[in-house]
Design a protein around this motif. Structure first.
Motif, PDB file in Angstrom:
ATOM      1  N   GLU A 149     -42.252 -42.246 -11.726  1.00 14.52           N
ATOM      2  CA  GLU A 149     -42.012 -40.999 -12.229  1.00 14.52           C
ATOM      3  C   GLU A 149     -41.641 -39.779 -11.088  1.00 14.52           C
ATOM      4  N   ARG A 150     -42.131 -40.042  -9.997  1.00 14.20           N
ATOM      5  CA  ARG A 150     -41.663 -39.088  -8.920  1.00 14.20           C
ATOM      6  C   ARG A 150     -40.077 -39.131  -8.748  1.00 14.20           C
ATOM      7  N   ASN A 151     -39.643 -40.437  -8.708  1.00 16.26           N
ATOM      8  CA  ASN A 151     -38.020 -40.866  -8.404  1.00 16.26           C
ATOM      9  C   ASN A 151     -37.430 -40.344  -9.522  1.00 16.26           C
ATOM     10  N   LEU A 152     -37.902 -40.329 -10.905  1.00 19.62           N
ATOM     11  CA  LEU A 152     -37.107 -39.849 -11.948  1.00 19.62           C
ATOM     12  C   LEU A 152     -37.218 -38.426 -12.166  1.00 19.62           C
ATOM     13  N   LEU A 153     -38.370 -37.639 -11.756  1.00 12.16           N
ATOM     14  CA  LEU A 153     -38.173 -36.211 -11.416  1.00 12.16           C
ATOM     15  C   LEU A 153     -37.185 -35.739 -10.481  1.00 12.16           C
ATOM     16  N   ARG A 154     -37.281 -36.454  -9.232  1.00 11.82           N
ATOM     17  CA  ARG A 154     -36.301 -36.181  -8.304  1.00 11.82           C
ATOM     18  C   ARG A 154     -34.971 -36.232  -8.734  1.00 11.82           C
ATOM     19  N   GLU A 155     -34.624 -37.343  -9.339  1.00 12.54           N
ATOM     20  CA  GLU A 155     -33.267 -37.289  -9.873  1.00 12.54           C
ATOM     21  C   GLU A 155     -32.831 -36.295 -11.024  1.00 12.54           C
ATOM     22  N   GLU A 156     -33.758 -36.067 -11.485  1.00  9.43           N
ATOM     23  CA  GLU A 156     -33.323 -34.882 -12.487  1.00  9.43           C
ATOM     24  C   GLU A 156     -33.282 -33.580 -11.835  1.00  9.43           C
ATOM     25  N   PHE A 157     -33.818 -33.504 -10.749  1.00 11.03           N
ATOM     26  CA  PHE A 157     -33.545 -32.057  -9.711  1.00 11.03           C
ATOM     27  C   PHE A 157     -32.179 -32.238  -9.385  1.00 11.03           C
ATOM     28  N   ILE A 158     -31.977 -33.225  -8.726  1.00 12.33           N
ATOM     29  CA  ILE A 158     -30.701 -33.457  -8.074  1.00 12.33           C
ATOM     30  C   ILE A 158     -29.600 -33.490  -8.893  1.00 12.33           C
ATOM     31  N   HIS A 159     -29.585 -33.901 -10.316  1.00 13.20           N
ATOM     32  CA  HIS A 159     -28.724 -33.814 -11.208  1.00 13.20           C
ATOM     33  C   HIS A 159     -28.358 -32.521 -11.592  1.00 13.20           C
ATOM     34  N   GLU A 160     -29.573 -31.712 -11.724  1.00 14.30           N
ATOM     35  CA  GLU A 160     -29.571 -30.213 -12.327  1.00 14.30           C
ATOM     36  C   GLU A 160     -28.596 -29.508 -11.217  1.00 14.30           C
ATOM     37  N   MET A 161     -28.905 -29.948  -9.939  1.00 15.03           N
ATOM     38  CA  MET A 161     -28.279 -28.934  -8.767  1.00 15.03           C
ATOM     39  C   MET A 161     -26.781 -29.241  -8.690  1.00 15.03           C
ATOM     40  N   TYR A 162     -26.518 -30.529  -9.061  1.00 13.02           N
ATOM     41  CA  TYR A 162     -25.087 -30.797  -9.085  1.00 13.02           C
ATOM     42  C   TYR A 162     -24.467 -30.316 -10.267  1.00 13.02           C
ATOM     43  N   THR A 163     -25.193 -30.375 -11.362  1.00 11.10           N
ATOM     44  CA  THR A 163     -24.471 -29.711 -12.524  1.00 11.10           C
ATOM     45  C   THR A 163     -24.272 -28.265 -12.210  1.00 11.10           C
ATOM     46  N   SER A 164     -25.233 -27.417 -11.807  1.00 12.20           N
ATOM     47  CA  SER A 164     -25.243 -26.167 -11.518  1.00 12.20           C
ATOM     48  C   SER A 164     -24.052 -25.740 -10.737  1.00 12.20           C
ATOM     49  N   PHE A 165     -23.708 -26.522  -9.758  1.00 10.97           N
ATOM     50  CA  PHE A 165     -22.578 -26.397  -8.804  1.00 10.97           C
ATOM     51  C   PHE A 165     -21.399 -26.356  -9.691  1.00 10.97           C
ATOM     52  N   ILE A 166     -21.030 -27.540 -10.374  1.00 15.49           N
ATOM     53  CA  ILE A 166     -19.929 -27.762 -11.194  1.00 15.49           C
ATOM     54  C   ILE A 166     -19.686 -26.965 -12.299  1.00 15.49           C
TER      55      ILE A 166
END
Length: 349
Positions: A252-269
């Motif tokens: 669950e921690r890994n899934l939440l971390r991946e969600e955060f990273i994906h959101e930050m990448y999407t925010s940049f793009i």
């Protein structure tokens, strides 16, 4: 040489109006910073008036070649002028049609997103912009909801530790400034998310600021969203007890971390990083994906009824340029895990 004399041949006699091409060329010289003429090492820099003269003469000699060389630097509204010119010139009209496609909103949006994606990869390799700590500074509330609240005290100390290379007074001052800005950002994010005010906030256990629950005023608690943390109905004391992280399993921690990273990448793009200079990326051809451009040129050639030599030559040039770039990149065999992850999610962007 005065600019008025340079462009005098392009002035209209009626009503003493200047041909709009003069303003268009002026834009190319002064705003788009187009490279018009080669300047040798021993010669002084080419003046703007000389550039304008060269561009005016070039346009009069060959409007089609002018569009081929400088068309992509124009603004979309400039094309309205060229649509009314040289209606009987098939090469000119074909070039104009391709420029209209190039400057369309759909094409530009795709080009911008591709350039931002390449810039993101470069930032991953060369800077700390996409490290967990820097992403936390940019979106502290989301970080706390998806990652921070599940960290142990030891993990927080390890995250916030200052490395030996940063043990300078200036670096410590900058780190303090960044943390203060992060707390202010988190405070504003919480107000925007909960619709609260400064009167409804108290200091949280990490030194930041958290809004109190609105359940007593509204008569009911808001439904808890996935990844969010509970806000108690009672007032949080100013001197809280020792922090107790919420416990979840490793998956669950890994899934939440991946969600955060994906959101930050999407925010940049998507252009939501408010302190980043997107103009330095969106208008820079260095970030173009040569492989994709080459593939587009190949598709264009084989889909074309004419299969003309110029289109094939363009395609082969792109393949050669891409090959040179890949040979340089292949010299570094190290693979960044972030790059692997981005390859996985790029198809979703």
């Amino acid at each position: 040489m005065e600019e008025s004399s340079v462009s005098s041949g392009l002035k209209e006699e009626s009503n003493n109006e200047v041909d709009p091409i003069v303003d268009i060329i002026d834009y190319l010289v002064r705003c788009a910073n187009v490279f018009f003429k080669n300047a040798s090492v021993n010669n002084p820099e080419v003046r703007n008036n000389d550039k304008i003269q060269y561009a005016c003469e070039f346009y009069k000699q060959s409007p089609t070649k002018f569009l081929l060389q400088f068309g992509k630097y124009l603004c979309a509204n400039h094309l309205q002028y060229f649509e009314k010119q040289h209606l009987d010139n098939k090469s000119y009209q074909k070039c104009l049609a391709e420029l209209k496609l190039y400057h369309s909103n759909e094409s530009r949006n795709k080009r911008v997103r591709n350039r931002r994606y390449k810039a993101m990869q470069k930032l991953q390799e060369d800077t700390d912009y996409f490290t967990e700590k820097q992403m936390m500074y940019r979106n502290p509330l989301l970080y706390d909801q998806l990652i921070g609240q599940y960290l142990t005290d030891d993990e927080i100390r390890e995250r916030d530790a200052v490395g030996p290379e940063n043990l300078t007074l200036l670096s410590m001052i900058l780190d303090t400034v960044e943390r203060n800005e992060m707390r202010q950002t988190k405070y504003e994010q919480m107000l925007n998310e909960d619709g609260g005010s400064s009167e409804d906030t108290v200091e949280d256990s990490s030194g930041g600021i958290s809004p109190q629950s609105n359940s007593k005023r509204n008569g009911a608690c808001k439904e808890k969203q996935w990844g969010s943390f509970d806000v108690p109905d009672t007032e949080v004391p100013h001197v809280p007890d020792k922090r107790k992280p919420t416990m979840i399993n490793a998956n669950e921690r890994n899934l939440l971390r991946e969600e955060f990273i994906h959101e930050m990448y999407t925010s940049f793009i998507e252009g939501r990083d408010i302190n980043f200079d997107y103009n330095s990326v969106d208008n820079d051809e260095e970030y173009d994906d040569l492989q994709q451009i080459s593939q587009d040129a190949e598709d264009k050639y084989f889909d074309s009824e004419e299969n003309d030599a110029r289109t094939l030559e363009e395609h082969m040039t792109l393949i050669e340029e891409y090959g040179r770039k890949k040979s340089v990149e292949s010299s570094d065999s190290n693979t960044d895990p972030l790059d692997v992850y981005m390859q996985h999610i790029s198809y979703k962007l």
